[in-house]
Design a protein around this motif. Structure first.
Motif, PDB file in Angstrom:
ATOM      1  N   GLU A 866       0.963  -1.438   0.066  1.00  0.00           N
ATOM      2  CA  GLU A 866      -0.054  -0.004   0.032  1.00  0.00           C
ATOM      3  C   GLU A 866       0.937   1.494   0.181  1.00  0.00           C
ATOM      4  OE1 GLU A 866      -3.298   2.513   2.675  1.00  0.00           O
ATOM      5  OE2 GLU A 866      -2.732   0.405   3.271  1.00  0.00           O
ATOM      6  N   GLY A 867       1.909   1.341   0.790  1.00  0.00           N
ATOM      7  CA  GLY A 867       2.886   2.391   0.817  1.00  0.00           C
ATOM      8  C   GLY A 867       3.649   2.599  -0.662  1.00  0.00           C
ATOM      9  N   ALA A 868       3.694   1.369  -1.346  1.00  0.00           N
ATOM     10  CA  ALA A 868       4.363   1.791  -2.912  1.00  0.00           C
ATOM     11  C   ALA A 868       3.038   2.241  -3.801  1.00  0.00           C
ATOM     12  CB  ALA A 868       4.634   0.392  -3.322  1.00  0.00           C
ATOM     13  N   ALA A 869       1.864   1.773  -3.468  1.00  0.00           N
ATOM     14  CA  ALA A 869       0.857   2.446  -4.258  1.00  0.00           C
ATOM     15  C   ALA A 869       0.699   3.968  -3.972  1.00  0.00           C
ATOM     16  CB  ALA A 869      -0.487   1.651  -3.924  1.00  0.00           C
ATOM     17  N   TRP A 870       0.709   4.227  -2.750  1.00  0.00           N
ATOM     18  CA  TRP A 870       0.695   5.798  -2.482  1.00  0.00           C
ATOM     19  C   TRP A 870       2.008   6.547  -3.108  1.00  0.00           C
ATOM     20  CZ3 TRP A 870      -3.100   8.712  -0.541  1.00  0.00           C
ATOM     21  CH2 TRP A 870      -4.121   7.978   0.170  1.00  0.00           C
ATOM     22  N   ARG A 871       3.124   5.847  -2.945  1.00  0.00           N
ATOM     23  CA  ARG A 871       4.321   6.388  -3.963  1.00  0.00           C
ATOM     24  C   ARG A 871       3.972   6.700  -5.413  1.00  0.00           C
ATOM     25  NH1 ARG A 871       7.866   3.011  -2.453  1.00  0.00           N
ATOM     26  NH2 ARG A 871       8.088   1.869  -4.377  1.00  0.00           N
ATOM     27  N   CYS A 872       3.267   5.656  -6.120  1.00  0.00           N
ATOM     28  CA  CYS A 872       2.940   5.798  -7.263  1.00  0.00           C
ATOM     29  C   CYS A 872       1.868   6.983  -7.696  1.00  0.00           C
ATOM     30  CB  CYS A 872       2.413   4.481  -7.822  1.00  0.00           C
ATOM     31  SG  CYS A 872       4.015   3.241  -7.859  1.00  0.00           S
ATOM     32  N   LEU A 873       1.052   6.888  -6.645  1.00  0.00           N
ATOM     33  CA  LEU A 873       0.076   8.088  -6.937  1.00  0.00           C
ATOM     34  C   LEU A 873       0.730   9.312  -6.678  1.00  0.00           C
ATOM     35  CD1 LEU A 873      -2.785   6.639  -4.518  1.00  0.00           C
ATOM     36  CD2 LEU A 873      -3.152   7.307  -7.027  1.00  0.00           C
ATOM     37  N   ALA A 874       1.831   9.625  -5.988  1.00  0.00           N
ATOM     38  CA  ALA A 874       2.401  10.741  -5.891  1.00  0.00           C
ATOM     39  C   ALA A 874       3.117  11.000  -7.063  1.00  0.00           C
ATOM     40  CB  ALA A 874       3.441  10.853  -4.740  1.00  0.00           C
ATOM     41  N   ASP A 875       3.721  10.012  -7.602  1.00  0.00           N
ATOM     42  CA  ASP A 875       4.287  10.613  -9.288  1.00  0.00           C
ATOM     43  C   ASP A 875       3.510  11.002 -10.175  1.00  0.00           C
ATOM     44  OD1 ASP A 875       7.097   9.649  -8.100  1.00  0.00           O
ATOM     45  OD2 ASP A 875       6.912   7.691  -8.730  1.00  0.00           O
ATOM     46  N   THR A 876       2.073  10.063 -10.062  1.00  0.00           N
ATOM     47  CA  THR A 876       1.332  10.686 -11.245  1.00  0.00           C
ATOM     48  C   THR A 876       0.750  12.034 -10.811  1.00  0.00           C
ATOM     49  OG1 THR A 876       0.526   8.295 -11.640  1.00  0.00           O
ATOM     50  CG2 THR A 876      -0.856   9.847 -12.461  1.00  0.00           C
ATOM     51  N   HIS A 877       0.377  12.334  -9.722  1.00  0.00           N
ATOM     52  CA  HIS A 877      -0.016  13.567  -9.496  1.00  0.00           C
ATOM     53  C   HIS A 877       1.081  14.835  -9.625  1.00  0.00           C
ATOM     54  CE1 HIS A 877      -4.022  13.017  -7.616  1.00  0.00           C
ATOM     55  NE2 HIS A 877      -3.626  12.190  -6.635  1.00  0.00           N
ATOM     56  N   SER A 878       2.294  14.268  -9.400  1.00  0.00           N
ATOM     57  CA  SER A 878       3.316  15.340  -9.737  1.00  0.00           C
ATOM     58  C   SER A 878       3.227  15.480 -11.285  1.00  0.00           C
ATOM     59  CB  SER A 878       4.607  14.691  -9.396  1.00  0.00           C
ATOM     60  OG  SER A 878       5.769  15.627  -9.723  1.00  0.00           O
ATOM     61  N   GLU A 879       3.016  14.511 -12.029  1.00  0.00           N
ATOM     62  CA  GLU A 879       3.316  14.675 -13.335  1.00  0.00           C
ATOM     63  C   GLU A 879       2.287  15.381 -13.825  1.00  0.00           C
ATOM     64  OE1 GLU A 879       5.249  13.314 -16.975  1.00  0.00           O
ATOM     65  OE2 GLU A 879       5.555  12.979 -14.933  1.00  0.00           O
ATOM     66  N   LYS A 880       1.026  15.450 -13.080  1.00  0.00           N
ATOM     67  CA  LYS A 880      -0.244  16.234 -13.616  1.00  0.00           C
ATOM     68  C   LYS A 880       0.091  17.561 -12.945  1.00  0.00           C
ATOM     69  CE  LYS A 880      -4.341  14.816 -12.980  1.00  0.00           C
ATOM     70  NZ  LYS A 880      -5.145  14.744 -14.452  1.00  0.00           N
ATOM     71  N   GLY A 881       0.826  17.939 -12.290  1.00  0.00           N
ATOM     72  CA  GLY A 881       1.229  19.369 -11.782  1.00  0.00           C
ATOM     73  C   GLY A 881       0.847  19.597 -10.522  1.00  0.00           C
ATOM     74  N   SER A 882      -0.050  18.486  -9.873  1.00  0.00           N
ATOM     75  CA  SER A 882      -0.967  18.776  -8.692  1.00  0.00           C
ATOM     76  C   SER A 882       0.115  18.243  -7.432  1.00  0.00           C
ATOM     77  CB  SER A 882      -1.910  17.809  -8.576  1.00  0.00           C
ATOM     78  OG  SER A 882      -2.847  18.004  -9.579  1.00  0.00           O
ATOM     79  N   LEU A 883       0.986  19.490  -7.290  1.00  0.00           N
ATOM     80  CA  LEU A 883       2.134  19.207  -6.199  1.00  0.00           C
ATOM     81  C   LEU A 883       1.697  19.045  -4.844  1.00  0.00           C
ATOM     82  CD1 LEU A 883       4.725  21.721  -7.503  1.00  0.00           C
ATOM     83  CD2 LEU A 883       4.688  19.107  -7.970  1.00  0.00           C
ATOM     84  N   ASP A 884       0.471  19.772  -4.395  1.00  0.00           N
ATOM     85  CA  ASP A 884       0.001  19.611  -2.913  1.00  0.00           C
ATOM     86  C   ASP A 884      -0.572  17.974  -2.810  1.00  0.00           C
ATOM     87  OD1 ASP A 884       0.581  22.146  -2.326  1.00  0.00           O
ATOM     88  OD2 ASP A 884      -1.267  22.781  -2.361  1.00  0.00           O
ATOM     89  N   GLU A 885      -1.152  17.468  -3.747  1.00  0.00           N
ATOM     90  CA  GLU A 885      -1.668  16.023  -3.579  1.00  0.00           C
ATOM     91  C   GLU A 885      -0.729  15.130  -3.683  1.00  0.00           C
ATOM     92  OE1 GLU A 885      -4.585  14.952  -2.802  1.00  0.00           O
ATOM     93  OE2 GLU A 885      -5.323  16.871  -2.751  1.00  0.00           O
TER      94      GLU A 885
END
Length: 994
Positions: A866-885
């Motif tokens: 689950e921790g790895a899944a949150w990390r991958c979500l962080a990467d995708t949000h960052s790619e979208k420019g949603s830095l807070d998320e």
């Protein structure tokens, strides 16, 4: 819905606590509560949250905290209570009824008290106001400097309320009753001259003039030395009046009607229990609409200091019961508890009834006691009660009186306001008590040993007092030496003897009150593991049915010889040692232990068979000795949850079996835990039991159990990145596999070797092992293992940028896992698909898949993945420019991984978080995060992630203006990616282009 700021910041919904999130989020909520129903500008929240300077992302972080708080309130249906958190232009507004916030209720009560002319009523209202405090205001949400600045007005209001309450007591002539409380408070506020004046006056009126003058002298010296000023004119005048014994200071009060004052002296070196004292005092003095006499009982195991607590609370309450305080030891732990009729006769004599006028019958004595206490305020302290029946006839009928009971039994059949279930002292309180007895300087020289003594005494006040008194009376004895002697469980109870105090004797009193059946249960339950037993486990140990076990165990809980926690029962450590002493000569000991181990085997095998990697081992188990369908249903429906509760006991059983040479039992018990320990990432424990199993298999010359043990050792070594050990174990296992005669074990081993090769960057070799694994699977009906292999093969293809082939393998794996209802591996496979969608530019699709992955892994209880899944979500949000998320997801990943032993995964998340911080412009924080990650990854043996960290390092170097160093880092990363055949090589070449 209620809110607390006078202490830790908390919220309740219908009596249930609400999770307000991390500390900064709770701090933001506290600021909103302080300014409830007012617009709070966002800039103010930023300034308060980061007083030393806010990061550039501060406004976004505040907005995130507000959004999460709004979600929390929504989940608690806050709108039904008129509570809402609203965004309003430049700020935020918390709408709620002010009376729901304890600060407002406190201030309202203080105003109400000041308007009263009757001092008794004023004291009652001020007590109610002060009872709202549960520690320093805004505790646990801000550094002390910030907390003190924001709550200064509240701290001052509390001191004023206390001073007004002391003034009322002094006007009523209760100077003696408040001296102790004033002394403690004056020490806490050494510059508060009003408190000094009140303490001087109370001491003077108690014929303690020299002590009153000493208070003045200390204050004078303190003010002169530290501030260069004198006490106020009023305080100087009071000193002169005390010196002259001025009659003006004498209060003309009518003496109260004489009554018994039987409370024993307060115990010396008393520490802790302040919350319990406050609660008991509040319960015994709070008026209720039903006008029922308040009865409170204190219960707990031997040695907790129940009597000391009752005496201290009674002395604090004495002024509230001016007509007398009765105290009696009912000898509930002795062989002859006091006869209630004799106790009634004594009470009547103490209340002024002549001996000849004491009635002869029990019924008449009860009636006369009620008559003599009617209309009077009397406190009865009934210490060491044996049963409900013993104390029931001693309770008066007038609601102006109060009864405080102590007992080792829970007295569940007695009507009372509350049963205060006393627990051991917290570690910090226990250290304070030990330091008070021994001397803080002496403890400071051996801090680690002192903490160990506290642990070995189990926080039991009696044990700590024995140890402390022993050390105080033997200055030649060191703290470290005594701690070392206490370490030996065989002689620990022998060490806990001091003068006429002995822990063993205290326990014996309770043991001797049990009948033979309960004594047997007490002894045999000493076999339970450190984490205790559920009811079915107790029944197995005792060799009885569940109903009989429940009766015996609950009676031991009522006697405070066992502790009941939700779903389990356990001993306090010292009581367990005493029970083990009683067990040693018991002829049933070995039979009872066999019953417990057989139950573990039977249920453990069922649980293992229902885990994702479980059900591999085949062996026969003894029959389950209980008719317990609910237990079997629980194990079958939630095998991982059951093993979460029981695995410490099974580990203990494995160690015992290995030590006693029970080789087959060692292998069987180990088999019930292996898949679970893999699921939870408990690699050290897996290595330990597999090593014990390997030694046992060697002694039995069993290729079957040898091959399984080698596989488990290799798997654990691979997961902690000890690839050399993993390869050695796997190689030895593959060599013996033909003799084991288990083709599925061959699949499992080949698959594990392939994953290890992939992690080391040996991708061509990994591909060969995955192909060989799929070849063996063609002859087996094992869809789960085929799906595992396809997933791992798909991951390898993703690494190489072969998106279509990877996606095909992964979607086939997901489909199989969905048919099997395997949420863990559905989630793990969806995570890989989510990464692929991000790499091909489908960011919305990536978020959808990764969210599903996270939810499935949470359902499975797999914190690591689950921790790895949150990390991958962080990467995708960052790619979208949603830095807070993105930052929130990365921090959530880090928090989850901190709860596991996955240091490699935590380092990967730190790389991700560093990239986000860099994008947010917070270069210093990014550097700290990345330095930590790179240090871990260099030694992890994972070249792919080492190269990814180098790419991030290059971006950081470029941002600081060091282009040459950035290009050097990227060149090193490019070389690693190219050697691996990783698709990231293309991206790095782009970075290096001029």
């Amino acid at each position: 819905m209620e809110f607390q700021l006078l202490g830790p910041v908390r919220a309740w919904n219908d009596g249930h606590p609400i999770d307000l999130g991390v500390r900064k989020q709770r701090f933001v909520f506290a600021m909103m509560l302080l300014d409830a129903n007012k617009l709070v500008p966002a800039e103010r929240l930023v300034d308060l949250t980061w007083p030393e300077g806010a990061p550039r992302s501060a406004r976004g972080v505040i907005h995130t905290h507000i959004s999460r708080l709004r979600s929390v309130l929504g989940a608690a249906e806050a709108e039904h209570h008129g509570v809402a958190l609203i965004s309003n232009g430049p700020g935020y507004l918390l709408r709620c009824d002010p009376k729901r916030i304890d600060v407002n209720r406190f201030l309202e009560l203080c105003v109400e008290a000041r308007g009263m002319s009757d001092d008794e009523a004023r004291i009652r209202v001020l007590d109610e106001a002060l009872a709202l405090w549960n520690g320093p205001a805004l505790a646990s949400v801000a550094p002390e400097e910030t907390r003190a600045r924001l709550s200064r007005h509240l701290d001052e209001a509390r001191l004023l309320a206390l001073e007004e309450r002391f003034d009322a007591h002094l006007r009523l002539g209760r100077h003696a009753e408040i001296i102790h409380e004033l002394t403690e408070l004056e020490a806490e506020h050494p510059y508060r001259q009003q408190l000094a004046a009140q303490l001087m006056l109370a001491l003077h009126r108690s014929d303690r003039g020299p002590e009153a003058l000493a208070v003045y002298q200390k204050l004078y010296q303190r003010l002169d030395d530290e501030l260069g000023i004198e006490p106020s004119p009023a305080l100087r005048q009071l000193q002169i009046q005390v010196l002259r014994d001025d009659p003006v200071l004498t209060l003309d009060v009518r003496p109260a009607k004489p009554g018994p004052r039987q409370l024993p002296p307060d115990v010396d070196h008393y520490t802790g229990r302040q919350n319990d004292i406050d609660e008991i005092c509040s319960l015994l003095t709070r008026q209720q609409s039903d006008d029922v006499l308040p009865v409170v009982a204190i219960t707990g195991k031997p040695g907790l200091g129940k009597t000391a607590l009752a005496v201290r609370a009674g002395r604090r309450l004495a002024a509230r019961f001016p007509d007398g305080q009765l105290f009696i030891d009912l000898h509930g732990n002795g062989s002859r508890p006091r006869d209630p009729s004799e106790v009634l006769a004594r009470f009547l004599r103490d209340l002024g009834v002549a001996g000849a006028d004491v009635p002869s019958t029990m019924e008449e004595r009860i009636g006369l006691l009620r008559d003599r206490t009617a209309g009077r305020k009397i406190l009865l302290v009934l210490d060491n009660a044996a049963t409900e029946q013993q104390v029931r006839s001693l309770i008066p009928g007038d609601s102006g009186c109060a009864v405080l009971i102590t007992s080792r039994r829970r007295l569940a059949g007695l009507d009372m306001r509350k049963l205060v279930d006393l627990d051991v002292l917290a570690a910090h309180e226990a250290l304070v008590l030990l330091g008070d007895l021994v001397g803080d300087d002496r403890l400071a020289e051996a801090e680690a040993s002192a903490q160990r003594i506290v642990e070995l005494c189990g926080g039991l006040p009696l044990a700590l007092r024995i140890v402390g008194t022993k050390l105080r009376s033997r200055p030649h004895q060191t703290v470290a030496a005594l701690a070392e002697r206490l370490e030996d469980e065989r002689t620990r109870l022998d060490e806990l003897v001091g003068g006429d105090r002995e822990i063993r004797a205290s326990f014996l009193l309770s043991y001797d009150t049990l009948d033979a059946e309960h004594q047997r249960a007490f002894r045999l339950l000493a076999l339970m593991p450190d984490n205790g037993l559920p009811m079915w486990g107790a029944a197995a140990v005792l060799g009885v049915d569940l109903r009989t076990a429940e009766r015996l165990v609950e009676n031991l809980v009522d006697a405070n010889l066992l502790e009941g926690v939700p779903g389990r029962y356990r001993f306090h450590d010292l009581i367990r040692l005493y029970a083990q002493e009683k067990l040693e000569p018991d002829p049933e000991r070995d039979t009872a232990r066999t019953r417990m181990v057989n139950a573990y085997l039977y249920l453990g095998k069922i649980a293992d068979a229902r885990l994702e990697f479980g059900g591999l081992h085949q062996f026969d188990t003894p029959a389950f000795p209980l008719d317990a369908p609910a237990v079997l249903s629980y194990v079958e429906s939630d095998p991982a949850g059951w093993l979460d509760e029981e695995y410490p006991g099974i580990l203990e059983a494995i160690e015992r079996a290995a030590t006693s040479g029970q080789d087959e039992l060692t292998c069987h018990l180990s088999a019930t835990l292996a898949a679970f320990l893999e699921l939870r990432g408990q690699w050290a424990d897996l290595t330990r039991i597999a090593s014990l199993s390997l030694a046992a298999a060697g002694r039995m010359s069993s290729p079957y159990w040898t091959a399984y043990a080698l596989f488990a050792i290799g798997l654990a070594a691979r997961e902690i990145r000890d690839f050399e050990q993993a390869e050695n174990s796997f190689r030895a296992g593959l060599k013996i596999l033909p003799e084991a005669g288990d083709p599925l074990l061959e699949v499992v081993t080949l698959l594990s070797v392939g994953v290890g090769k992939r992690l080391q960057g040996r991708w061509v070799e990994a591909d060969g092992y995955f192909t060989g694994c799929l070849s063996v699977l063609e002859a087996l009906d094992a869809p789960r293992w085929r799906a595992y292999t396809l997933r791992e093969s798909g991951v390898l293809d993703r690494y190489r940028g072969q998106w279509e082939r990877a996606e095909k393998s992964l979607r086939t794996a997901v489909s199989t896992f969905e048919n099997l209802g395997d949420s863990r591996w559905i989630g793990a496979s969806l995570r890989e698909l989510g990464i692929i969608r991000r790499e091909v530019g489908d960011l919305d699709g990536s978020l959808e898949l990764l969210t599903r992955s996270r939810d499935a892994l949470r359902t499975a209880g797999d914190l690591r993945r689950e921790g790895a899944a949150w990390r991958c979500l962080a990467d995708t949000h960052s790619e979208k420019g949603s830095l807070d998320e993105a930052r929130y997801c990365a921090e959530r990943s880090r928090d989850l991984l901190a709860q596991t032993l996955d240091a490699h995964g935590a380092a990967c998340t730190d790389v991700c978080l560093a990239d986000i911080l860099l994008e947010s412009g917070d270069l210093p924080a990014a550097r700290v995060c990345l330095d930590k990650a790179m240090a871990a990854l260099v030694s992890s043996g994972d070249p792919r992630w080492h190269a990814k960290s180098l790419v991030s390092h290059g971006r950081l170097l470029r941002a600081t203006g060091d282009q040459a160093a950035a290009e050097a880092a990227w060149s090193e990363a490019l070389q690693i990616f190219a050697e691996l055949g990783a698709h990231q090589a293309r991206q790095v070449r782009t970075l290096l282009q001029p």
